[in-house]
Design an enzyme around this catalytic site. Structure first.
Site, PDB file in Angstrom:
ATOM      1  N   GLU A 126       0.868  -1.148   0.085  1.00  0.00           N
ATOM      2  CA  GLU A 126      -0.045   0.105   0.014  1.00  0.00           C
ATOM      3  C   GLU A 126       0.978   1.138  -0.060  1.00  0.00           C
ATOM      4  OE1 GLU A 126      -4.100  -0.791   1.728  1.00  0.00           O
ATOM      5  OE2 GLU A 126      -2.557  -0.999   3.599  1.00  0.00           O
ATOM      6  N   HIS A 247      -8.515  10.425   3.057  1.00  0.00           N
ATOM      7  CA  HIS A 247      -8.496   9.462   2.152  1.00  0.00           C
ATOM      8  C   HIS A 247      -8.453   9.789   0.784  1.00  0.00           C
ATOM      9  CE1 HIS A 247      -7.857   5.314   0.314  1.00  0.00           C
ATOM     10  NE2 HIS A 247      -7.678   4.877   1.317  1.00  0.00           N
ATOM     11  N   ARG A 296      -0.413   8.993   1.773  1.00  0.00           N
ATOM     12  CA  ARG A 296      -1.515   9.483   1.623  1.00  0.00           C
ATOM     13  C   ARG A 296      -1.943  11.079   1.136  1.00  0.00           C
ATOM     14  NH1 ARG A 296      -5.258   5.488   5.108  1.00  0.00           N
ATOM     15  NH2 ARG A 296      -4.730   3.869   3.628  1.00  0.00           N
ATOM     16  N   HIS A 357     -11.035  10.536   6.854  1.00  0.00           N
ATOM     17  CA  HIS A 357     -10.759   9.116   6.970  1.00  0.00           C
ATOM     18  C   HIS A 357     -10.165   8.603   8.370  1.00  0.00           C
ATOM     19  CE1 HIS A 357      -9.915   4.948   5.674  1.00  0.00           C
ATOM     20  NE2 HIS A 357      -8.928   5.024   5.823  1.00  0.00           N
ATOM     21  N   ARG A 392      -0.652   8.816   9.255  1.00  0.00           N
ATOM     22  CA  ARG A 392      -0.685   7.580   9.460  1.00  0.00           C
ATOM     23  C   ARG A 392      -0.339   6.719   8.135  1.00  0.00           C
ATOM     24  NH1 ARG A 392      -5.429   3.223   8.878  1.00  0.00           N
ATOM     25  NH2 ARG A 392      -5.965   4.760   7.052  1.00  0.00           N
TER      26      ARG A 392
HETATM   27  C1  LIG Z   1     -13.563   2.424   5.428  1.00  0.00           C
HETATM   28  C2  LIG Z   1     -12.404   2.258   6.197  1.00  0.00           C
HETATM   29  C3  LIG Z   1     -11.142   1.586   5.743  1.00  0.00           C
HETATM   30  C4  LIG Z   1     -10.258   1.149   6.534  1.00  0.00           C
HETATM   31  N1  LIG Z   1      -9.013   0.548   6.179  1.00  0.00           N
HETATM   32  C5  LIG Z   1      -8.015   0.086   6.911  1.00  0.00           C
HETATM   33  C6  LIG Z   1      -7.029  -0.842   6.754  1.00  0.00           C
HETATM   34  O1  LIG Z   1      -7.121  -1.283   5.650  1.00  0.00           O
HETATM   35  N2  LIG Z   1      -5.974  -1.098   7.589  1.00  0.00           N
HETATM   36  C7  LIG Z   1      -5.991  -0.290   8.769  1.00  0.00           C
HETATM   37  O2  LIG Z   1      -5.155  -0.424   9.650  1.00  0.00           O
HETATM   38  N3  LIG Z   1      -6.994   0.536   9.120  1.00  0.00           N
HETATM   39  C8  LIG Z   1      -7.974   0.878   8.226  1.00  0.00           C
HETATM   40  N4  LIG Z   1      -9.149   1.649   8.589  1.00  0.00           N
HETATM   41  C9  LIG Z   1      -8.884   2.246  10.045  1.00  0.00           C
HETATM   42  C10 LIG Z   1      -9.293   1.335  10.757  1.00  0.00           C
HETATM   43  O3  LIG Z   1     -10.260   0.690  10.597  1.00  0.00           O
HETATM   44  C11 LIG Z   1      -9.686   2.022  12.325  1.00  0.00           C
HETATM   45  O4  LIG Z   1      -8.639   2.954  12.774  1.00  0.00           O
HETATM   46  C12 LIG Z   1      -9.768   0.806  13.497  1.00  0.00           C
HETATM   47  O5  LIG Z   1     -10.520  -0.188  13.118  1.00  0.00           O
HETATM   48  C13 LIG Z   1     -10.060   1.700  14.584  1.00  0.00           C
HETATM   49  O6  LIG Z   1     -10.389   0.758  15.514  1.00  0.00           O
HETATM   50  P1  LIG Z   1     -10.906   0.873  16.905  1.00  0.00           P
HETATM   51  O7  LIG Z   1     -11.156  -0.271  17.737  1.00  0.00           O
HETATM   52  O8  LIG Z   1      -9.975   2.013  17.536  1.00  0.00           O
HETATM   53  O9  LIG Z   1     -12.359   1.555  16.748  1.00  0.00           O
HETATM   54  P2  LIG Z   1     -13.845   1.280  15.854  1.00  0.00           P
HETATM   55  O10 LIG Z   1     -13.490  -0.041  15.310  1.00  0.00           O
HETATM   56  O11 LIG Z   1     -14.290   2.437  15.283  1.00  0.00           O
HETATM   57  O12 LIG Z   1     -14.619   1.013  17.208  1.00  0.00           O
HETATM   58  C14 LIG Z   1     -15.005   1.871  18.042  1.00  0.00           C
HETATM   59  C15 LIG Z   1     -16.276   1.168  18.976  1.00  0.00           C
HETATM   60  O13 LIG Z   1     -16.664   2.396  19.944  1.00  0.00           O
HETATM   61  C16 LIG Z   1     -17.969   2.363  20.081  1.00  0.00           C
HETATM   62  N5  LIG Z   1     -18.268   3.910  20.732  1.00  0.00           N
HETATM   63  C17 LIG Z   1     -18.043   5.097  20.248  1.00  0.00           C
HETATM   64  N6  LIG Z   1     -18.427   5.717  21.075  1.00  0.00           N
HETATM   65  C18 LIG Z   1     -18.887   5.078  22.083  1.00  0.00           C
HETATM   66  C19 LIG Z   1     -19.695   5.554  23.275  1.00  0.00           C
HETATM   67  N7  LIG Z   1     -19.778   6.968  23.612  1.00  0.00           N
HETATM   68  N8  LIG Z   1     -20.054   4.668  24.302  1.00  0.00           N
HETATM   69  C20 LIG Z   1     -20.213   3.378  23.779  1.00  0.00           C
HETATM   70  N9  LIG Z   1     -19.595   2.975  22.756  1.00  0.00           N
HETATM   71  C21 LIG Z   1     -18.798   3.657  22.004  1.00  0.00           C
HETATM   72  C22 LIG Z   1     -18.372   2.159  18.695  1.00  0.00           C
HETATM   73  O14 LIG Z   1     -19.704   1.825  18.790  1.00  0.00           O
HETATM   74  C23 LIG Z   1     -17.312   1.037  18.257  1.00  0.00           C
HETATM   75  O15 LIG Z   1     -17.988  -0.320  18.771  1.00  0.00           O
HETATM   76  C24 LIG Z   1     -10.191   1.928   8.045  1.00  0.00           C
HETATM   77  C25 LIG Z   1     -11.136   2.764   8.236  1.00  0.00           C
HETATM   78  C26 LIG Z   1     -12.337   2.996   7.646  1.00  0.00           C
HETATM   79  C27 LIG Z   1     -13.576   3.773   8.178  1.00  0.00           C
END
Ligand SMILES: Cc1cc2nc3c(=O)[nH]c(=O)nc-3n(C[C@H](O)[C@H](O)[C@H](O)COP(=O)(O)OP(=O)(O)OC[C@H]3O[C@@H](n4cnc5c(N)ncnc54)[C@H](O)[C@@H]3O)c2cc1C
Length: 556
Positions: A126, A247, A296, A357, A392
């Site tokens: 990537e 993005h 990016r 993004h 990032r």
């Molecule tokens: C379309 C897309 C493609 C991506 N592709 C990649 C990739 O290929 N590789 C990569 O490394 N990263 C990628 N990313 C980034 C990566 O997916 C995210 O940074 C990562 O998944 C974040 O994980 P997380 O567990 O921190 O948060 P999330 O997976 O966003 O989870 C957050 C959680 O917190 C909960 N929450 C939020 N606020 C509250 C609240 N007040 N009370 C209770 N619950 C709450 C939500 O409901 C959710 O369950 C991508 C992101 C997107 C949007």
């Protein structure tokens, strides 16, 4: 033994656990699983259903130096280059050296990554990576597979309590200022909504990103920056908020499109698709040695610049030369949503434009995930561990979630073993009764997004951000005056989210207005150069006594 799963707790509900984790993405679920391995009880609280977050949308994959000839040192170099001079090098070293084993443990937990005929995990490339080092699943459905595997694992662990449909509001602290639990807004099906509380010995924020502060984003509707808002209100330091990654290649669905937009993964460029303008000119060639695979920010800026020069609303991503078979096998998800929107990538170039993004900044943590409030941890996209710097590197965020989640669990286990994780005394009834913030009406969300996209998006200047800040201040003033007139907005999910978006947007603009330079994904039209003499440092944002965010440059 079955999982103790409570989907709709009643208002007024109070519970207790050892470690409460907010959020059920890759970060939150990995913390919970590892806290359990350490013998502590864990509760995961999430505001929608378990797999609703950015994790399940991730397409490209997870970066780790697993390939022949690749090393953590090379991964470190690529990460530092993308981070544009403000990564925390020790944090990056932790990420890249602990990353490969963290991925192997994820595989052991049950995640099924794509493998070649020889049985080895397949690696793709990537943007910004000089090596093939991205593991992926289901072609372009990596996040969905990780989410599936982690959700399955937490569901079969009876020591993990899972609470869905509960939006966490604020931190509870004991008399010494140590985290002692959370207040939350519970949404019972067929019941009245109301405020509940969880008492805990430590609190981990894993609430994901804040893409919803902008009109067009790849982030799902739940990414409203709640964890950053909570941390600010709790007195924690947040940092690097101005570094929002846009993005470069998000499917362009027309000028009126709002909210979550489909992402066309960088892996499509990794496999050889070209960025072209309406005349078919590959405009990235000659702009960077990696052309379409430049970091990016460089690609997003080049696309935006080309759009401005040509007065165009979008550019194109051309992958016609892949042929139907490769599209179907390697990028089935992207192919499906393009076709659902009337575009066939097999026969025509895909219209794309940049959209918000990823939040490189967030709640400031050390390498154990500790924030500046004792007992409060942050992990995943909500956190700023320092690994991303000003931008990032692709596919480093899922990896960050895995690596630092394991480190938080190890830290908590160590504290527990040393007797440093006692139960905390806290007045739950008083905290539940308190109304922490004036709530704006739910319609404020669209106005915040419009203001942010217009003045503090991919193109920023002092003048554009002053307009945005004035608009946000007016919304905050209106919310306060509704409270003063005893006509406050109803406490509902939508109004809590609007309050959090308003605070986070204001904090982001405060920091972005102060950083008078262009660096990484922070692009100032009025300060187009990088200024290492003054700005090779972080801005730390906290809430002032007056309630507004203030950003202070860290000592150089
Ligand atoms: C379309 C897309 C493609 C991506 N592709 C990649 C990739 O290929 N590789 C990569 O490394 N990263 C990628 N990313 C980034 C990566 O997916 C995210 O940074 C990562 O998944 C974040 O994980 P997380 O567990 O921190 O948060 P999330 O997976 O966003 O989870 C957050 C959680 O917190 C909960 N929450 C939020 N606020 C509250 C609240 N007040 N009370 C209770 N619950 C709450 C939500 O409901 C959710 O369950 C991508 C992101 C997107 C949007």
């Amino acid at each position: 033994m079955s999982t103790h799963r409570l989907t709709a707790p009643a208002p007024g509900w109070t519970a207790a656990t050892d470690v409460v984790v907010v959020g059920s993405g890759v970060a939150g679920l990995t913390v919970a699983l590892n806290v359990r391995k350490a013998g502590l009880r864990a509760m995961v609280v999430t505001k929608a259903v378990l797999d609703e977050g950015s994790t399940r949308w991730a397409q490209g994959g997870v970066a780790a130096a697993l390939g022949e000839g690749d090393t953590p040192e090379q991964h470190l170099d690529d990460t530092l280059v993308a981070g544009a001079g403000v990564c925390d090098e020790e944090a990056v070293r932790t990420l890249v050296t602990e990353g490969p084993d963290a991925v192997r443990r994820l595989i052991a937990t049950g995640a099924l990554f794509d493998r070649g005929e020889d049985g080895e995990v397949l690696l793709t490339r990537e943007g910004g990576h000089h090596r093939r080092r991205i593991v992926h699943a289901g072609g372009d459905a990596t996040g969905a597979e990780i989410s599936r595997a982690l959700v399955a694992a937490v569901r079969t662990d009876p020591g993990i309590e899972l609470i869905e449909h509960a939006l966490v509001l604020d931190l509870l602290t004991d008399a010494a200022g140590h985290a002692a639990g959370l207040t939350l807004h519970v949404m019972g099906e067929g019941q009245r909504d109301g405020v509940g509380a969880v008492r805990a010995r430590a609190v981990v924020l894993a609430t994901g990103g804040m893409g919803q502060v902008f009109s067009a984003t790849t982030n799902p509707a739940v990414s409203t920056g709640d964890g950053v808002a909570l941390a600010l209100r709790a007195g924690a330091a947040v940092t690097d908020l101005e570094f929002v990654q846009f993005h470069p290649t998000v499917l362009w669905l027309g000028p009126e499109a709002e909210g979550q937009q489909p992402l066309v993964s960088e892996a499509v460029r990794g496999e050889g698709a070209h960025l072209v303008d309406a005349d078919g000119v590959r405009f990235m060639v000659g702009q960077h040695e990696l052309a379409e695979l430049a970091p990016r920010d460089i690609v997003a800026k080049a696309i935006t610049r080309r759009m401005q020069e040509q007065g165009a609303e979008h550019m194109f991503l051309d992958g016609r030369h892949f042929g139907a078979e490769m599209w179907e096998h390697r990028f089935p998800t992207i192919l499906a949503f393009c076709r659902a929107n009337g575009i066939d990538p097999v026969t025509e170039p895909i219209p794309i434009a940049p959209a918000a993004h990823f939040a490189s900044g967030g709640v400031r943590t050390d390498r154990h995930g500790r924030t500046s409030v004792p007992g409060l941890y942050a992990c995943g996209e909500v956190a700023c561990t320092g690994v991303h710097g000003a931008n990032r590197l692709a596919s480093n965020s899922l990896l960050e979630g895995l690596v630092f989640a394991e480190r938080i669990a190890a830290d908590l286990a160590g504290l527990d073993a040393a007797g440093d994780l006692p139960e905390r005394a806290v007045d739950v009834a008083a905290a539940r009764a308190a109304q922490p913030v004036p709530l704006p009406p739910s319609e404020a969300r669209a106005e915040i997004q419009r203001l942010m996209s217009r003045g503090a998006g991919i193109l920023r200047s002092a003048a554009s951000m002053a307009d945005t800040a004035a608009g946000l201040a007016l919304l905050a003033e209106q919310a306060r005056s509704h409270v003063a007139e005893e006509k406050p907005a109803d406490p509902r999910v939508e109004t809590w989210e609007a309050a959090n978006l308003l605070l986070v947007a204001t904090a982001l603009v405060t920091a972005a207005a102060q950083r008078e330079e262009t660096r990484g994904c922070h692009w100032r039209e009025d300060f187009p150069e990088r200024d290492d003499a003054h700005w090779r440092r972080h801005l730390i944002t906290t809430l002032a006594a007056t309630g507004g965010p203030v950003s202070t440059p860290e000592e150089q």
